[in-house]
Design an enzyme around this catalytic site. Sequence first.
Site, PDB file in Angstrom:
ATOM      1  N   ARG A   1       0.820  -1.215   0.000  1.00 37.77           N
ATOM      2  CA  ARG A   1       0.000   0.000   0.000  1.00 37.77           C
ATOM      3  C   ARG A   1       0.856   1.269   0.000  1.00 37.77           C
ATOM      4  O   ARG A   1       0.347   2.366  -0.045  1.00 37.77           O
ATOM      5  CB  ARG A   1      -0.919   0.012   1.226  1.00 37.77           C
ATOM      6  CG  ARG A   1      -1.943  -1.106   1.222  1.00 37.77           C
ATOM      7  CD  ARG A   1      -2.982  -0.968   2.326  1.00 37.77           C
ATOM      8  NE  ARG A   1      -2.445  -1.103   3.664  1.00 37.77           N
ATOM      9  CZ  ARG A   1      -2.389  -0.123   4.563  1.00 37.77           C
ATOM     10  NH1 ARG A   1      -2.836   1.066   4.267  1.00 37.77           N
ATOM     11  NH2 ARG A   1      -1.894  -0.335   5.765  1.00 37.77           N
TER      12      ARG A   1
ATOM     13  N   ARG B   1       7.318   6.902  -5.873  1.00 33.15           N
ATOM     14  CA  ARG B   1       7.003   7.704  -7.048  1.00 33.15           C
ATOM     15  C   ARG B   1       8.274   8.273  -7.649  1.00 33.15           C
ATOM     16  O   ARG B   1       9.150   8.749  -6.918  1.00 33.15           O
ATOM     17  CB  ARG B   1       6.045   8.837  -6.678  1.00 33.15           C
ATOM     18  CG  ARG B   1       4.706   8.333  -6.177  1.00 33.15           C
ATOM     19  CD  ARG B   1       3.755   9.472  -5.937  1.00 33.15           C
ATOM     20  NE  ARG B   1       2.499   8.971  -5.384  1.00 33.15           N
ATOM     21  CZ  ARG B   1       1.792   9.581  -4.445  1.00 33.15           C
ATOM     22  NH1 ARG B   1       2.202  10.738  -3.980  1.00 33.15           N
ATOM     23  NH2 ARG B   1       0.665   9.063  -3.997  1.00 33.15           N
TER      24      ARG B   1
ATOM     25  N   ARG C   1      -3.555  -3.876  17.347  1.00 34.69           N
ATOM     26  CA  ARG C   1      -2.696  -2.829  17.878  1.00 34.69           C
ATOM     27  C   ARG C   1      -3.600  -1.677  18.311  1.00 34.69           C
ATOM     28  O   ARG C   1      -4.629  -1.406  17.683  1.00 34.69           O
ATOM     29  CB  ARG C   1      -1.716  -2.334  16.818  1.00 34.69           C
ATOM     30  CG  ARG C   1      -0.791  -3.405  16.291  1.00 34.69           C
ATOM     31  CD  ARG C   1       0.201  -3.879  17.317  1.00 34.69           C
ATOM     32  NE  ARG C   1       1.219  -2.876  17.590  1.00 34.69           N
ATOM     33  CZ  ARG C   1       2.166  -3.003  18.526  1.00 34.69           C
ATOM     34  NH1 ARG C   1       2.176  -4.093  19.295  1.00 34.69           N
ATOM     35  NH2 ARG C   1       3.071  -2.073  18.726  1.00 34.69           N
TER      36      ARG C   1
ATOM     37  N   ARG D   1       4.742   9.078  15.227  1.00 33.34           N
ATOM     38  CA  ARG D   1       4.525  10.328  14.522  1.00 33.34           C
ATOM     39  C   ARG D   1       3.965  11.373  15.476  1.00 33.34           C
ATOM     40  O   ARG D   1       3.501  11.047  16.585  1.00 33.34           O
ATOM     41  CB  ARG D   1       3.583  10.137  13.340  1.00 33.34           C
ATOM     42  CG  ARG D   1       2.180   9.658  13.705  1.00 33.34           C
ATOM     43  CD  ARG D   1       1.346   9.394  12.458  1.00 33.34           C
ATOM     44  NE  ARG D   1      -0.025   8.993  12.775  1.00 33.34           N
ATOM     45  CZ  ARG D   1      -0.984   8.799  11.863  1.00 33.34           C
ATOM     46  NH1 ARG D   1      -0.721   8.995  10.582  1.00 33.34           N
ATOM     47  NH2 ARG D   1      -2.196   8.437  12.230  1.00 33.34           N
TER      48      ARG D   1
ATOM     49  N   GLU E   1       2.088  10.033  18.975  1.00 32.03           N
ATOM     50  CA  GLU E   1       1.335   8.791  18.795  1.00 32.03           C
ATOM     51  C   GLU E   1       2.239   7.589  19.076  1.00 32.03           C
ATOM     52  O   GLU E   1       3.313   7.452  18.487  1.00 32.03           O
ATOM     53  CB  GLU E   1       0.813   8.742  17.357  1.00 32.03           C
ATOM     54  CG  GLU E   1      -0.252   7.728  17.111  1.00 32.03           C
ATOM     55  CD  GLU E   1      -0.920   7.924  15.755  1.00 32.03           C
ATOM     56  OE1 GLU E   1      -0.826   7.008  14.923  1.00 32.03           O
ATOM     57  OE2 GLU E   1      -1.518   9.007  15.527  1.00 32.03           O
TER      58      GLU E   1
ATOM     59  N   TYR F   1      -8.948  -4.243   8.158  1.00 26.30           N
ATOM     60  CA  TYR F   1      -8.619  -2.822   8.113  1.00 26.30           C
ATOM     61  C   TYR F   1      -9.403  -2.183   6.970  1.00 26.30           C
ATOM     62  O   TYR F   1      -9.287  -2.602   5.822  1.00 26.30           O
ATOM     63  CB  TYR F   1      -7.119  -2.585   7.918  1.00 26.30           C
ATOM     64  CG  TYR F   1      -6.789  -1.117   7.895  1.00 26.30           C
ATOM     65  CD1 TYR F   1      -6.645  -0.411   9.092  1.00 26.30           C
ATOM     66  CD2 TYR F   1      -6.691  -0.419   6.706  1.00 26.30           C
ATOM     67  CE1 TYR F   1      -6.391   0.949   9.090  1.00 26.30           C
ATOM     68  CE2 TYR F   1      -6.440   0.939   6.684  1.00 26.30           C
ATOM     69  CZ  TYR F   1      -6.288   1.619   7.885  1.00 26.30           C
ATOM     70  OH  TYR F   1      -6.051   2.972   7.876  1.00 26.30           O
TER      71      TYR F   1
ATOM     72  N   ASP G   1     -10.596   1.621   5.201  1.00 23.93           N
ATOM     73  CA  ASP G   1     -10.649   3.073   5.140  1.00 23.93           C
ATOM     74  C   ASP G   1     -12.106   3.523   5.235  1.00 23.93           C
ATOM     75  O   ASP G   1     -13.034   2.737   5.027  1.00 23.93           O
ATOM     76  CB  ASP G   1     -10.024   3.579   3.842  1.00 23.93           C
ATOM     77  CG  ASP G   1      -8.496   3.503   3.867  1.00 23.93           C
ATOM     78  OD1 ASP G   1      -7.917   3.618   4.962  1.00 23.93           O
ATOM     79  OD2 ASP G   1      -7.894   3.318   2.791  1.00 23.93           O
TER      80      ASP G   1
END
Length: 381
Positions: free
Chosen positions: A171, A175, A247, A277, A298, A346, A348
């Site tokens: 995922r 680029r 988690r 982060r 976090e 999971y 979105d």
Amino acid sequence: MKFLMVGAGLSGAVIGREMAEAGHDVTVIDARDHVAGNCHTERDPETGVMVHVYGPHIFHTDDDEVWEYVNRFMSFEPYKNRVKSTTQGAVYSLPVNLHTINQFFGKTMRPDEARAFIEEQADTTITDPQTFEEQALRFVGPDLYEAFFKGYTEKQWGCSPTDLPASILKRLPVRFNYDDNYFFHRHQGMPRDGYTPMVEAILDHPNITVRLETPYDPSMRDDHDHIVWSGPLDGYFGFEEGRLGYRTLDFERFTAKGDWQGCAVMNYGDRDVPFTRITEHKHFSPWESHEGSVLYREFSRECGPDDIPYYPIRLVEEKAMLADYVARAEAETNVTFVGRLGTYRYLDMDVTIREALDTARAFLKSDATGAAFPIFVNHPL
């Protein structure tokens, strides 16, 4: 019919709204004191900043119907997720792009040169990557892997990348241009007034009753024709086969004056930095202006019985236990398991809404034909 939606997140709200509009009676309960589940937002009273209470949620989708659906209940402002990473004493753009590559290696390569250079870095002896580490070494090589993926992944998942499947890394794009937009979907944005008012608007229908701070009790089955369960799949069965692994996240909240880090999300790739982060929440609403700032450090760790589950682990042990729970679920009647927790996947936000709309349509079709309602519209296995 009388429906009971267990959970006032996106799944329960969208399915509930669709069934209410079809003329059914819907009750939505949630053990928390607010709707919207983990995408709950609220104004910080000290700074006025819109805070993503359970961590940032950024809406992105290629699904035109889902995009039109959310905009029906809340206007969305344009938002591009541009993530930065502090690693090895420098700040870089993520996902790994041409700027990241040139900056990291001290070069000025064109796209074709960078592509060839990275292929030289990659371990081409790995022809069929099975683990996260093999996947990273095959596609970006050891240096970029160490800087951006290894330490972060160890902190996020609490185990070696050699123990994680290669699919997790698929995922994360690389680029060979200067595009630093983290997502590639056509529709990207943030609800102007936050996710919680959006979900409240979805639930605002005369056929819907919402009861907060109301945990599910099995006796509630007696008063309803069908239950839609968006809580943990193992929780429905009292964890009798064991607890599925997740988690969870801990947030260390702090405030500051002005602009503390200059971006919404700053990853920390070094293993010796304990947090993954820092998120600065006012940058998730760039159309607003606030002198103060609210930030979260976090931390990821194993989910305990009293913690909020975030990320399903889905390794070998969990999949075996999941199969046991799925078998038990399929022997049930008058209940459907939905969403991230109910199907132990999971998801979105846009996929959650898509599956909720599909589930409601499956209900309406079953109701019209007299068929039994499905246990799973989207199967966990």
